[in-house]
Write a protein that holds these residues in place. Structure first.
Motif, PDB file in Angstrom:
ATOM      1  N   MET A   1      -8.685 -29.626 -20.285  1.00  0.00           N
ATOM      2  CA  MET A   1      -7.754 -30.766 -20.291  1.00  0.00           C
ATOM      3  C   MET A   1      -8.147 -31.743 -21.396  1.00  0.00           C
ATOM      4  N   ILE A   2      -7.181 -32.128 -22.201  1.00  0.00           N
ATOM      5  CA  ILE A   2      -7.460 -33.036 -23.311  1.00  0.00           C
ATOM      6  C   ILE A   2      -7.713 -34.446 -22.782  1.00  0.00           C
ATOM      7  N   LYS A   3      -8.771 -35.053 -23.314  1.00  0.00           N
ATOM      8  CA  LYS A   3      -9.041 -36.457 -23.010  1.00  0.00           C
ATOM      9  C   LYS A   3      -9.068 -37.253 -24.307  1.00  0.00           C
ATOM     10  N   GLY A   4      -8.676 -38.505 -24.210  1.00  0.00           N
ATOM     11  CA  GLY A   4      -8.706 -39.384 -25.367  1.00  0.00           C
ATOM     12  C   GLY A   4      -9.592 -40.574 -25.107  1.00  0.00           C
ATOM     13  N   ARG A   5     -10.057 -41.176 -26.196  1.00  0.00           N
ATOM     14  CA  ARG A   5     -10.890 -42.374 -26.070  1.00  0.00           C
ATOM     15  C   ARG A   5     -10.045 -43.610 -26.387  1.00  0.00           C
ATOM     16  N   ILE A   6      -9.987 -44.513 -25.429  1.00  0.00           N
ATOM     17  CA  ILE A   6      -9.177 -45.724 -25.546  1.00  0.00           C
ATOM     18  C   ILE A   6     -10.096 -46.936 -25.588  1.00  0.00           C
ATOM     19  N   HIS A   7      -9.895 -47.774 -26.592  1.00  0.00           N
ATOM     20  CA  HIS A   7     -10.719 -48.981 -26.732  1.00  0.00           C
ATOM     21  C   HIS A   7     -10.329 -50.029 -25.696  1.00  0.00           C
ATOM     22  N   SER A   8      -9.020 -50.298 -25.580  1.00  0.00           N
ATOM     23  CA  SER A   8      -8.546 -51.327 -24.648  1.00  0.00           C
ATOM     24  C   SER A   8      -7.038 -51.209 -24.471  1.00  0.00           C
ATOM     25  N   ILE A   9      -6.516 -51.896 -23.465  1.00  0.00           N
ATOM     26  CA  ILE A   9      -5.083 -51.876 -23.151  1.00  0.00           C
ATOM     27  C   ILE A   9      -4.616 -53.308 -22.925  1.00  0.00           C
ATOM     28  N   GLU A  10      -3.516 -53.671 -23.595  1.00  0.00           N
ATOM     29  CA  GLU A  10      -2.906 -54.995 -23.405  1.00  0.00           C
ATOM     30  C   GLU A  10      -1.573 -54.791 -22.703  1.00  0.00           C
ATOM     31  N   SER A  11      -1.403 -55.402 -21.554  1.00  0.00           N
ATOM     32  CA  SER A  11      -0.241 -55.083 -20.713  1.00  0.00           C
ATOM     33  C   SER A  11       1.029 -55.843 -21.072  1.00  0.00           C
ATOM     34  N   LYS A  48     -13.116 -46.005 -23.367  1.00  0.00           N
ATOM     35  CA  LYS A  48     -13.056 -45.325 -22.072  1.00  0.00           C
ATOM     36  C   LYS A  48     -12.233 -44.051 -22.200  1.00  0.00           C
ATOM     37  N   GLU A  49     -12.670 -42.995 -21.580  1.00  0.00           N
ATOM     38  CA  GLU A  49     -11.934 -41.727 -21.645  1.00  0.00           C
ATOM     39  C   GLU A  49     -10.814 -41.687 -20.607  1.00  0.00           C
ATOM     40  N   TYR A  50      -9.662 -41.186 -21.049  1.00  0.00           N
ATOM     41  CA  TYR A  50      -8.507 -40.991 -20.173  1.00  0.00           C
ATOM     42  C   TYR A  50      -7.920 -39.614 -20.449  1.00  0.00           C
ATOM     43  N   THR A  51      -7.341 -39.006 -19.422  1.00  0.00           N
ATOM     44  CA  THR A  51      -6.404 -37.906 -19.671  1.00  0.00           C
ATOM     45  C   THR A  51      -5.063 -38.551 -20.001  1.00  0.00           C
ATOM     46  N   ALA A  52      -4.160 -37.771 -20.577  1.00  0.00           N
ATOM     47  CA  ALA A  52      -2.828 -38.304 -20.887  1.00  0.00           C
ATOM     48  C   ALA A  52      -2.138 -38.777 -19.611  1.00  0.00           C
ATOM     49  N   GLU A  53      -2.288 -38.020 -18.537  1.00  0.00           N
ATOM     50  CA  GLU A  53      -1.651 -38.373 -17.263  1.00  0.00           C
ATOM     51  C   GLU A  53      -2.194 -39.701 -16.735  1.00  0.00           C
ATOM     52  N   GLU A  54      -3.501 -39.873 -16.811  1.00  0.00           N
ATOM     53  CA  GLU A  54      -4.108 -41.122 -16.323  1.00  0.00           C
ATOM     54  C   GLU A  54      -3.598 -42.324 -17.118  1.00  0.00           C
ATOM     55  N   LEU A  55      -3.523 -42.156 -18.422  1.00  0.00           N
ATOM     56  CA  LEU A  55      -3.085 -43.266 -19.269  1.00  0.00           C
ATOM     57  C   LEU A  55      -1.614 -43.610 -19.024  1.00  0.00           C
ATOM     58  N   VAL A  56      -0.757 -42.604 -18.986  1.00  0.00           N
ATOM     59  CA  VAL A  56       0.678 -42.855 -18.824  1.00  0.00           C
ATOM     60  C   VAL A  56       0.973 -43.394 -17.427  1.00  0.00           C
ATOM     61  N   ASN A  57       0.264 -42.915 -16.436  1.00  0.00           N
ATOM     62  CA  ASN A  57       0.442 -43.460 -15.083  1.00  0.00           C
ATOM     63  C   ASN A  57       0.084 -44.949 -15.041  1.00  0.00           C
ATOM     64  N   LYS A  58      -0.950 -45.324 -15.771  1.00  0.00           N
ATOM     65  CA  LYS A  58      -1.359 -46.731 -15.830  1.00  0.00           C
ATOM     66  C   LYS A  58      -0.266 -47.568 -16.516  1.00  0.00           C
ATOM     67  N   VAL A  59       0.285 -47.032 -17.597  1.00  0.00           N
ATOM     68  CA  VAL A  59       1.339 -47.735 -18.339  1.00  0.00           C
ATOM     69  C   VAL A  59       2.610 -47.842 -17.505  1.00  0.00           C
ATOM     70  N   GLU A  60       2.933 -46.779 -16.782  1.00  0.00           N
ATOM     71  CA  GLU A  60       4.187 -46.725 -16.025  1.00  0.00           C
ATOM     72  C   GLU A  60       4.269 -47.823 -14.963  1.00  0.00           C
ATOM     73  N   ARG A  61       3.129 -48.318 -14.521  1.00  0.00           N
ATOM     74  CA  ARG A  61       3.126 -49.373 -13.511  1.00  0.00           C
ATOM     75  C   ARG A  61       3.796 -50.653 -14.022  1.00  0.00           C
ATOM     76  N   PHE A  62       3.860 -50.800 -15.349  1.00  0.00           N
ATOM     77  CA  PHE A  62       4.446 -52.003 -15.938  1.00  0.00           C
ATOM     78  C   PHE A  62       5.891 -51.791 -16.397  1.00  0.00           C
ATOM     79  N   LYS A  63       6.457 -50.615 -16.085  1.00  0.00           N
ATOM     80  CA  LYS A  63       7.773 -50.259 -16.609  1.00  0.00           C
ATOM     81  C   LYS A  63       8.859 -51.268 -16.216  1.00  0.00           C
ATOM     82  N   ALA A  64       8.788 -51.791 -15.010  1.00  0.00           N
ATOM     83  CA  ALA A  64       9.797 -52.759 -14.552  1.00  0.00           C
ATOM     84  C   ALA A  64       9.790 -54.015 -15.413  1.00  0.00           C
ATOM     85  N   TYR A  65       8.612 -54.360 -15.965  1.00  0.00           N
ATOM     86  CA  TYR A  65       8.498 -55.565 -16.794  1.00  0.00           C
ATOM     87  C   TYR A  65       9.021 -55.316 -18.207  1.00  0.00           C
ATOM     88  N   PHE A  66       8.602 -54.168 -18.811  1.00  0.00           N
ATOM     89  CA  PHE A  66       8.959 -53.990 -20.219  1.00  0.00           C
ATOM     90  C   PHE A  66      10.324 -53.336 -20.427  1.00  0.00           C
TER      91      PHE A  66
END
Length: 242
Positions: A1-11, A48-66
């Motif tokens: 499973m591919i993992k990526g390295r993410i420095h930070s996330i701004e919501s 921090k390491e994320y799988t694509a699914e983990e990252l997109v699931n985190k982003v999707e929580r803000f979908k109602a706002y953006f």
């Protein structure tokens, strides 16, 4: 499973694409721009390491706002193109979930650009300089890879916003701005041009990392002068509109 390295996330990003954005800063960048305000993103390791699914699931929580604002996700850095396989997986998942995608890049990656752009709604393209000599002076690297990416955006008919950091004594002056304007007029699908004034907000990071600051003593760019440059960029071509 591919993992990526993410420095930070701004919501709740408001300046990295249309609408409200979740901005994901990828870890790792090969360029060494003299004015970089995020030297902590340079290293390939860290973050921090994320799988694509983990990252997109985190982003999707803000979908109602953006979503109602016409916003979405902006993949920034660092340089997101330095993790192409992970980036592609993230973009694919976002499209499946109806999340608008934007890639904020200097175009300095490892290829696979056509596949990346297939799932990208908008590119924020950072034009470091318009000549090979100027580009190397700003970034300490050659311009060729950035040009490869630019050609890929043309092939894929990708919508673009152009960004250019204006630094006193380096990328300023009316003649430079006029030449920059001519340069971008040859790039298709440019919807917007942003001139970003050089600032000193990242200097303390160099002190923390014990890295010599390349532009020590260079003042922040005068915002009134930036307005003059913006007028040049927005002026009409002879006989045509820009």
């Amino acid at each position: 499973m591919i993992k990526g390295r993410i420095h930070s996330i701004e919501s709740m990003g408001l300046v990295d694409g249309p609408g409200i954005r979740v901005v994901v800063f990828f870890q790792g960048c090969e360029l060494r721009c003299k004015y970089c305000h995020n030297p902590d993103t340079w290293a390939k390791v860290g973050g921090k390491e994320y799988t694509a699914e983990e990252l997109v699931n985190k982003v999707e929580r803000f979908k109602a706002y953006f979503d109602k604002s016409g916003g979405g996700i902006t993949l920034s850095g660092g340089e997101p193109l330095r993790q192409p396989d992970f980036l592609i997986e993230v973009l694919k998942l976002c499209k499946e979930k109806g999340i608008r995608t934007c890639v904020d890049t200097a175009g300095y990656g490892f290829g696979k650009y056509d596949e990346i752009l297939k799932y990208t709604d908008l590119v924020l393209f950072d034009v470091k300089d318009i000549t090979k000599e100027g580009y190397k002076n700003v970034t300490q690297r050659d311009m060729d890879e950035s040009l490869n990416f630019l050609e890929a955006t043309k092939r894929n008919n990708t919508k673009m916003w152009i960004r250019h950091v204006v630094v006193p004594g380096m990328t300023d002056g009316e003649e430079h701005i006029k030449a920059f304007k001519e340069y971008i007029e040859n790039i298709p699908n440019v919807e917007k041009v942003e001139l970003l004034p050089y600032h000193l907000l990242g200097v303390n990071k160099y002190e923390t990392l014990k890295i010599a600051y390349p532009l020590d003593g260079v003042p922040a760019m005068d915002k009134e002068v930036i307005e003059i440059y913006k007028n040049i960029i927005n002026s009409k071509k002879t006989g045509n509109e820009t």
